[in-house]
Design an enzyme around this catalytic site. Structure first.
Site, PDB file in Angstrom:
ATOM      1  CB  SER A 295       5.842 -10.940  14.027  1.00 21.28           C
ATOM      2  OG  SER A 295       6.814 -10.638  15.009  1.00 21.28           O
TER       3      SER A 295
ATOM      4  CB  SER B 121      -0.959   0.012   1.186  1.00 20.14           C
ATOM      5  OG  SER B 121      -2.033  -0.849   0.911  1.00 20.14           O
TER       6      SER B 121
ATOM      7  CE1 TYR C 174      -5.280   2.023   3.718  1.00 23.19           C
ATOM      8  CE2 TYR C 174      -5.720  -0.060   2.630  1.00 23.19           C
ATOM      9  CZ  TYR C 174      -4.896   1.028   2.850  1.00 23.19           C
ATOM     10  OH  TYR C 174      -3.700   1.123   2.199  1.00 23.19           O
ATOM     11  CB  SER C 175     -12.052   0.800   0.211  1.00 24.02           C
ATOM     12  OG  SER C 175     -12.457   0.140  -0.976  1.00 24.02           O
ATOM     13  CG  ASN C 176      -6.666  -2.470  -1.059  1.00 21.04           C
ATOM     14  OD1 ASN C 176      -5.765  -1.702  -0.788  1.00 21.04           O
ATOM     15  ND2 ASN C 176      -6.858  -3.591  -0.380  1.00 21.04           N
TER      16      ASN C 176
ATOM     17  CB  ALA D  13     -14.840 -12.274  -6.332  1.00 17.71           C
TER      18      ALA D  13
END
Length: 386
Positions: free
Chosen positions: A361, A91, A186-188, A155
């Site tokens: 981690s 991102s 938050y949206s790609n 999808a």
């Protein structure tokens, strides 16, 4: 920041013992190396206790640069990570895309108040999505309410490769998250749409615009957006290792170095190096890329929800308030086998970029963000030379 998909290459590399090293560029006085001992110790802990294959960090202090690493670039050969290593930045790609949009706004070729419908007629439509109510600013600061397509794994996994338009279609098959401008999520999808708007406004491929406007003029020789579904990382690079987001310490490790990045594109498909990211963010934070009006737009933040702790979001950039009260600016990125953080002081005089070539981690950190936060604290919450 999190982008998940089940598509990855398989492979079970074995673990190598952790080895470490730190180097100071020639312009740095010897005291610079001593001042970064605490950072180097953390890098070694990330490998020894966190169980990561490898980690690197590049620290900038004015004209001084320090590079440190621990662990390996390749668990098969034991090869070390190097300052030239390229890696997928996830991102952090959004910062480059937002910068191009703001440059176009400065040139009068588009406005942040333009609607998605104006540039992409009929594209943001269905299930209460309405492109006439979503403007470019909402896309860049995640207040559009548009569904995040990476939340629909089924999808995404239906096809081997994806066009940007098909990613938007996945989002449009779901209800919107909230009415445009009434919340934050938050949206790609927002950045895929921003990438499409750049292409519509310029008549050129997004990858070319990023190269011509940012990578070439600022000497970012290891930074690019792959074309189409090219799965390779071109140039020197570390292997990228993933546990596919399984939290069990014994979960199998897969090699995700070759990855069809078309499913991320403008939202997270870019490749870079630690040095390039420091150079880019120092120029951006220092006001050397955008004119003052667009700089102000970029760094005007809104509160976030359900994202990084103590973060606010501007246009493709974020601020994070560290536990000691200091605030740093930059962006983070996470995808299969590669998590990165690039944050610095508000005007870019000090920067830290770090990358791990694993996406898990152990050892008291829930995920690599915990390690990154500790690194930033070590750098920004002590004396100025540490």
């Amino acid at each position: 920041m999190h982008q998940h998909t089940a598509h990855t290459d398989s492979g079970r590399p074995g673990a190598e013992p952790a080895k470490a090293g730190g180097t100071v560029s020639e312009s740095a006085p010897a005291s610079g190396a001593e001042g970064h001992e605490a950072v180097q110790r953390l890098l070694q802990q990330a490998v020894a206790q966190g169980g990561l294959p490898g980690i690197l960090a590049e620290v900038c202090d004015g004209g001084r640069q320090w590079f440190g690493t621990a662990g390996v670039a390749d668990t098969r050969t034991g090869r070390k990570r190097s300052p030239q290593d390229r890696f997928r930045i996830g991102s952090i790609s959004k910062t480059f895309v937002a910068t191009v949009v703001l440059q176009l706004a400065a040139e009068g070729r588009l406005s942040l108040d333009d609607t998605a419908e104006l540039w992409l007629p009929g594209v943001v439509n269905g299930h209460h999505h309405d492109g006439a109510r979503v403007n470019v600013r909402m896309l860049l600061n995640h207040t559009s309410g548009i569904f995040n397509y990476t939340d629909d794994q089924e999808a995404l996994n239906r096809y081997e490769t994806h066009s940007p338009e098909s990613l938007v279609q996945i989002a449009m098959s779901h209800p919107h998250t909230f009415a445009p401008g009434s919340g934050w999520a938050y949206s790609n999808t927002n950045y895929v749409l921003a990438g499409l708007i750049i292409e519509r406004a310029t008549g050129r491929a997004l990858a070319e615009e990023i190269t011509e406007r940012i990578s070439r003029p600022f000497g970012l020789t290891g930074t690019y957006l792959p074309h189409g579904s090219d799965p390779m990382i071109h140039g020197p690079h570390s292997r990228h290792y993933t546990k596919l987001f399984q939290t069990d310490p014994g979960a199998p490790v897969h090699d995700a170095t070759e990855l069809d990045s078309s499913m991320f594109w403008a939202a997270g498909g870019m490749i870079s190096t630690a040095g390039d990211l420091n150079r880019f963010f120092r120029a951006l934070l220092g006001g050397r890329i955008l004119p003052p009006d667009q700089q102000r737009d970029m760094f005007t933040t809104v509160p976030t929800r359900g994202w990084i702790s103590n973060a606010a979001y501007g246009l493709g950039v974020s601020s994070v308030r560290l536990p000691c009260g200091e605030t740093v600016w930059g962006m983070g990125g996470a995808l299969f086998g590669s998590w990165s953080y690039a944050y610095g002081a508000r005007h870019g005089e000090r920067m830290v970029t770090t990358n791990v070539n694993g996406d898990w981690s152990n050892g008291g950190w829930d995920d690599p963000i915990g390690i990154f936060t500790d690194l930033l604290e070590t750098k920004f919450c002590r004396r100025s030379d540490t």
